[in-house]
Design an enzyme around this catalytic site. Structure first.
Site, PDB file in Angstrom:
ATOM      1  N   LYS A   5       8.139 -12.685   2.129  1.00  0.00           N
ATOM      2  CA  LYS A   5       7.052 -13.268   1.331  1.00  0.00           C
ATOM      3  C   LYS A   5       7.456 -14.667   0.871  1.00  0.00           C
ATOM      4  CE  LYS A   5       4.818  -9.144  -0.443  1.00  0.00           C
ATOM      5  NZ  LYS A   5       5.470  -8.277   0.567  1.00  0.00           N
ATOM      6  N   ASP A  23       4.593 -12.182   5.463  1.00  0.00           N
ATOM      7  CA  ASP A  23       3.565 -11.362   4.814  1.00  0.00           C
ATOM      8  C   ASP A  23       2.509 -12.255   4.181  1.00  0.00           C
ATOM      9  OD1 ASP A  23       4.729  -8.919   5.412  1.00  0.00           O
ATOM     10  OD2 ASP A  23       5.587  -8.611   3.417  1.00  0.00           O
ATOM     11  N   MET A  24       1.308 -11.712   3.989  1.00  0.00           N
ATOM     12  CA  MET A  24       0.273 -12.482   3.304  1.00  0.00           C
ATOM     13  C   MET A  24       0.125 -11.960   1.878  1.00  0.00           C
ATOM     14  SD  MET A  24      -1.607 -15.071   3.531  1.00  0.00           S
ATOM     15  CE  MET A  24      -1.994 -15.548   5.217  1.00  0.00           C
ATOM     16  N   THR A  39      -2.836  -0.256   9.617  1.00  0.00           N
ATOM     17  CA  THR A  39      -3.768   0.528   8.799  1.00  0.00           C
ATOM     18  C   THR A  39      -3.398   2.007   8.891  1.00  0.00           C
ATOM     19  OG1 THR A  39      -6.094   1.094   8.438  1.00  0.00           O
ATOM     20  CG2 THR A  39      -5.434   0.733  10.724  1.00  0.00           C
ATOM     21  N   HIS A  40      -3.818   2.748   7.864  1.00  0.00           N
ATOM     22  CA  HIS A  40      -3.670   4.209   7.913  1.00  0.00           C
ATOM     23  C   HIS A  40      -5.030   4.858   8.099  1.00  0.00           C
ATOM     24  CE1 HIS A  40      -0.843   2.277   5.126  1.00  0.00           C
ATOM     25  NE2 HIS A  40       0.038   2.950   5.822  1.00  0.00           N
ATOM     26  N   ARG A  82       0.982  -1.322  -6.131  1.00  0.00           N
ATOM     27  CA  ARG A  82      -0.116  -1.571  -5.175  1.00  0.00           C
ATOM     28  C   ARG A  82      -0.413  -0.326  -4.360  1.00  0.00           C
ATOM     29  NH1 ARG A  82       2.015  -6.826  -4.904  1.00  0.00           N
ATOM     30  NH2 ARG A  82       3.254  -6.389  -3.059  1.00  0.00           N
ATOM     31  N   LYS A 100      -6.207  -4.721   5.742  1.00  0.00           N
ATOM     32  CA  LYS A 100      -7.459  -4.826   4.975  1.00  0.00           C
ATOM     33  C   LYS A 100      -7.270  -5.729   3.752  1.00  0.00           C
ATOM     34  CE  LYS A 100      -9.392  -0.424   6.440  1.00  0.00           C
ATOM     35  NZ  LYS A 100      -9.918   0.892   6.036  1.00  0.00           N
ATOM     36  N   GLY A 101      -6.045  -5.776   3.224  1.00  0.00           N
ATOM     37  CA  GLY A 101      -5.785  -6.616   2.041  1.00  0.00           C
ATOM     38  C   GLY A 101      -5.426  -5.755   0.844  1.00  0.00           C
ATOM     39  N   ALA A 102      -4.282  -6.056   0.240  1.00  0.00           N
ATOM     40  CA  ALA A 102      -3.765  -5.213  -0.834  1.00  0.00           C
ATOM     41  C   ALA A 102      -4.039  -5.768  -2.220  1.00  0.00           C
ATOM     42  CB  ALA A 102      -2.256  -5.041  -0.651  1.00  0.00           C
ATOM     43  N   ARG A 157      -0.697  -9.777  12.342  1.00  0.00           N
ATOM     44  CA  ARG A 157      -0.813  -8.409  11.814  1.00  0.00           C
ATOM     45  C   ARG A 157      -2.128  -8.350  11.048  1.00  0.00           C
ATOM     46  NH1 ARG A 157       3.034  -7.414   7.093  1.00  0.00           N
ATOM     47  NH2 ARG A 157       4.661  -6.796   8.559  1.00  0.00           N
TER      48      ARG A 157
HETATM   49  C1  LIG Z   1       2.542  -2.417   8.021  1.00  0.00           C
HETATM   50  C2  LIG Z   1       1.665  -2.916   6.913  1.00  0.00           C
HETATM   51  C3  LIG Z   1       1.882  -4.188   6.413  1.00  0.00           C
HETATM   52  C4  LIG Z   1       1.055  -4.692   5.407  1.00  0.00           C
HETATM   53  N1  LIG Z   1       1.202  -5.981   4.996  1.00  0.00           N
HETATM   54  C5  LIG Z   1       0.331  -6.500   4.114  1.00  0.00           C
HETATM   55  C6  LIG Z   1       0.339  -7.875   3.780  1.00  0.00           C
HETATM   56  O1  LIG Z   1       1.163  -8.664   4.254  1.00  0.00           O
HETATM   57  N2  LIG Z   1      -0.581  -8.321   2.879  1.00  0.00           N
HETATM   58  C7  LIG Z   1      -1.531  -7.493   2.330  1.00  0.00           C
HETATM   59  O2  LIG Z   1      -2.369  -7.937   1.552  1.00  0.00           O
HETATM   60  N3  LIG Z   1      -1.547  -6.180   2.625  1.00  0.00           N
HETATM   61  C8  LIG Z   1      -0.661  -5.669   3.493  1.00  0.00           C
HETATM   62  N4  LIG Z   1      -0.730  -4.336   3.801  1.00  0.00           N
HETATM   63  C9  LIG Z   1      -1.552  -3.416   2.973  1.00  0.00           C
HETATM   64  C10 LIG Z   1      -2.987  -3.355   3.429  1.00  0.00           C
HETATM   65  O3  LIG Z   1      -3.644  -4.570   3.143  1.00  0.00           O
HETATM   66  C11 LIG Z   1      -3.752  -2.208   2.728  1.00  0.00           C
HETATM   67  O4  LIG Z   1      -3.733  -2.432   1.344  1.00  0.00           O
HETATM   68  C12 LIG Z   1      -3.196  -0.826   2.981  1.00  0.00           C
HETATM   69  O5  LIG Z   1      -2.733  -0.693   4.305  1.00  0.00           O
HETATM   70  C13 LIG Z   1      -4.289   0.235   2.746  1.00  0.00           C
HETATM   71  O6  LIG Z   1      -5.363   0.031   3.602  1.00  0.00           O
HETATM   72  P1  LIG Z   1      -5.653   0.921   4.920  1.00  0.00           P
HETATM   73  O7  LIG Z   1      -5.951  -0.011   6.031  1.00  0.00           O
HETATM   74  O8  LIG Z   1      -4.547   1.845   5.170  1.00  0.00           O
HETATM   75  O9  LIG Z   1      -7.017   1.638   4.674  1.00  0.00           O
HETATM   76  P2  LIG Z   1      -7.762   2.296   3.444  1.00  0.00           P
HETATM   77  O10 LIG Z   1      -9.206   2.187   3.745  1.00  0.00           O
HETATM   78  O11 LIG Z   1      -7.248   1.789   2.148  1.00  0.00           O
HETATM   79  O12 LIG Z   1      -7.311   3.778   3.577  1.00  0.00           O
HETATM   80  C14 LIG Z   1      -7.626   4.591   4.689  1.00  0.00           C
HETATM   81  C15 LIG Z   1      -6.884   5.893   4.584  1.00  0.00           C
HETATM   82  O13 LIG Z   1      -5.486   5.634   4.718  1.00  0.00           O
HETATM   83  C16 LIG Z   1      -4.737   6.445   3.844  1.00  0.00           C
HETATM   84  N5  LIG Z   1      -4.032   5.582   2.863  1.00  0.00           N
HETATM   85  C17 LIG Z   1      -4.252   4.260   2.656  1.00  0.00           C
HETATM   86  N6  LIG Z   1      -3.432   3.782   1.704  1.00  0.00           N
HETATM   87  C18 LIG Z   1      -2.694   4.804   1.297  1.00  0.00           C
HETATM   88  C19 LIG Z   1      -1.667   4.946   0.341  1.00  0.00           C
HETATM   89  N7  LIG Z   1      -1.238   3.933  -0.399  1.00  0.00           N
HETATM   90  N8  LIG Z   1      -1.121   6.170   0.178  1.00  0.00           N
HETATM   91  C20 LIG Z   1      -1.521   7.213   0.914  1.00  0.00           C
HETATM   92  N9  LIG Z   1      -2.503   7.138   1.843  1.00  0.00           N
HETATM   93  C21 LIG Z   1      -3.066   5.968   2.028  1.00  0.00           C
HETATM   94  C22 LIG Z   1      -5.716   7.375   3.196  1.00  0.00           C
HETATM   95  O14 LIG Z   1      -5.829   8.528   3.989  1.00  0.00           O
HETATM   96  C23 LIG Z   1      -6.996   6.582   3.235  1.00  0.00           C
HETATM   97  O15 LIG Z   1      -8.125   7.381   3.155  1.00  0.00           O
HETATM   98  C24 LIG Z   1       0.055  -3.844   4.842  1.00  0.00           C
HETATM   99  C25 LIG Z   1      -0.166  -2.579   5.362  1.00  0.00           C
HETATM  100  C26 LIG Z   1       0.606  -2.104   6.386  1.00  0.00           C
HETATM  101  C27 LIG Z   1       0.314  -0.759   6.951  1.00  0.00           C
END
Ligand SMILES: Cc1cc2nc3c(=O)[nH]c(=O)nc-3n(C[C@H](O)[C@H](O)[C@H](O)COP(=O)(O)OP(=O)(O)OC[C@H]3O[C@@H](n4cnc5c(N)ncnc54)[C@H](O)[C@@H]3O)c2cc1C
Length: 312
Positions: free
Chosen positions: A102, A136-137, A229-230, A291, A190-192, A187
């Site tokens: 970061k 990272d963003m 994404t998850h 987060r 969605k945005g944290a 990468r």
């Molecule tokens: C490898 C990686 C790198 C990342 N780097 C950055 C970055 O540089 N900058 C940034 O802003 N964000 C980053 N993120 C975070 C990202 O922006 C999201 O906030 C985070 O991934 C949750 O969004 P989602 O796409 O999983 O979907 P969501 O719509 O939030 O969730 C979809 C489903 O995923 C599962 N899930 C999601 N989050 C969680 C959790 N915390 N615990 C348990 N289950 C969960 C649940 O089943 C949920 O219903 C990163 C994420 C990943 C995977």
């Protein structure tokens, strides 16, 4: 993704200096600590141990030495030296060479030029050793400066670097074209961060729709994109779209966070996809942890259960 209010609440906690300090001082204590579900430990050795387990299961990893928003050049210099030590420890260990950094951790809030120098110092060691370095963003305050720094380094012929785009920001689809034009690796997330409505979609449906559009564009026109994404719906869409368009599974990778949806990680590996796990570690675990709690109510329940369990 949680409703705006909860995300805002955990975002507020993540930025709370007093809580951050307390958390670092308190440490993760026992190995059974609930934090360890998401952060394997405070030391690089803890992270490397976790990486070995992941690799044994067919996964790969990227290491994140936790830390952000340092407020002095001394701290930024120390964070840079820490990263150099991390890179050396990874080389020594023989696990895969991939790190995430970061810019605010390297001093972006204090002095932009110094932050760039710090990143360059890490790259000078890491690139020749075969590392990939992902920038990272962070929150939207830093989007433009992060992309500008990335582009500058790219022009200086650093090639083992990549950046992150967040589908919740209005600007990201345009940024995708900008970074794709370089041929650099993106990468997609969605945005944290809790973002104002002037710059970001507020409804999950809109964030997801933008993610779907960007995912399709990246799979077809991107350079080895990371679909981070998850979300099972997005993962299914990526699989389908790649199959339809003849994009082979070795031309992109899925990425997920350590400790989250391990079932899905394993299933993707079993189905022949590449999956990289983001492995955070370090004493500055508090904002990252907050987060993750803010993203999902079940995580809060998990923590409360863990704490109750520890007391019992
Ligand atoms: C490898 C990686 C790198 C990342 N780097 C950055 C970055 O540089 N900058 C940034 O802003 N964000 C980053 N993120 C975070 C990202 O922006 C999201 O906030 C985070 O991934 C949750 O969004 P989602 O796409 O999983 O979907 P969501 O719509 O939030 O969730 C979809 C489903 O995923 C599962 N899930 C999601 N989050 C969680 C959790 N915390 N615990 C348990 N289950 C969960 C649940 O089943 C949920 O219903 C990163 C994420 C990943 C995977």
């Amino acid at each position: 993704m949680l409703g705006g209010a909860s995300k805002a609440f955990f975002s507020f906690l993540a930025q709370n200096g007093v809580l951050k300090k307390l958390a670092s001082r308190y440490g993760m204590r026992s190995s059974g600590n609930v934090v360890r579900r998401f952060i394997p430990g405070e030391t690089v050795e803890d992270a490397i141990r976790a990486a070995r387990v992941l690799e044994a299961h067919g996964l790969t990893e990227t290491f994140d030495h936790l830390g952000e928003s340092v407020t002095s050049l001394d701290e930024a210099g120390a964070a840079t030296r820490d990263y150099v030590d991390v890179v050396n420890a990874i080389i020594e260990s023989g696990v895969e060479r991939n790190i995430s950094v970061k810019l605010t951790q390297l001093g972006l809030d204090v002095d932009r030029a110094s932050a760039v120098d710090h990143l360059r110092r890490i790259l000078e060691l890491a690139e020749p050793a075969g590392f990939f370095v992902r920038v990272d963003m962070e929150s939207s305050r830093y989007t433009e400066v992060t992309l500008e720094i990335f582009e500058t380094l790219w022009q200086q012929e650093y090639r083992q670097i990549g950046v992150v785009l967040q589908s919740d920001l209005f600007r990201s689809e345009h940024d995708l074209q900008r970074i794709n034009a370089l041929g650099a690796r993106i990468r997609l997330v969605k945005g944290a961060y809790r973002e104002p409505r002037s710059v970001a979609y507020q409804r999950k449906a809109d964030v997801d729709a933008a993610y779907a559009r960007m995912l399709k564009a990246l799979l077809v026109g991107g350079t080895y994109p990371a679909i981070a994404t998850h979300d099972p719906a997005m993962i299914e869409l990526a699989r389908q779209w790649a199959a339809e368009r003849g994009v082979a599974p070795d031309r992109f990778e899925f990425q997920m966070l350590y400790g989250i949806r391990r079932d899905l990680q394993a299933r993707l590996v079993a189905d022949g996809y590449r999956v990289r796990v983001y492995v955070p570690f370090g004493r500055e675990w508090f904002p990252y942890f907050m987060r993750r709690l803010g993203e999902r109510p079940a995580n809060v329940a998990f923590v409360v259960r863990g704490i109750t369990g520890e007391r019992g």
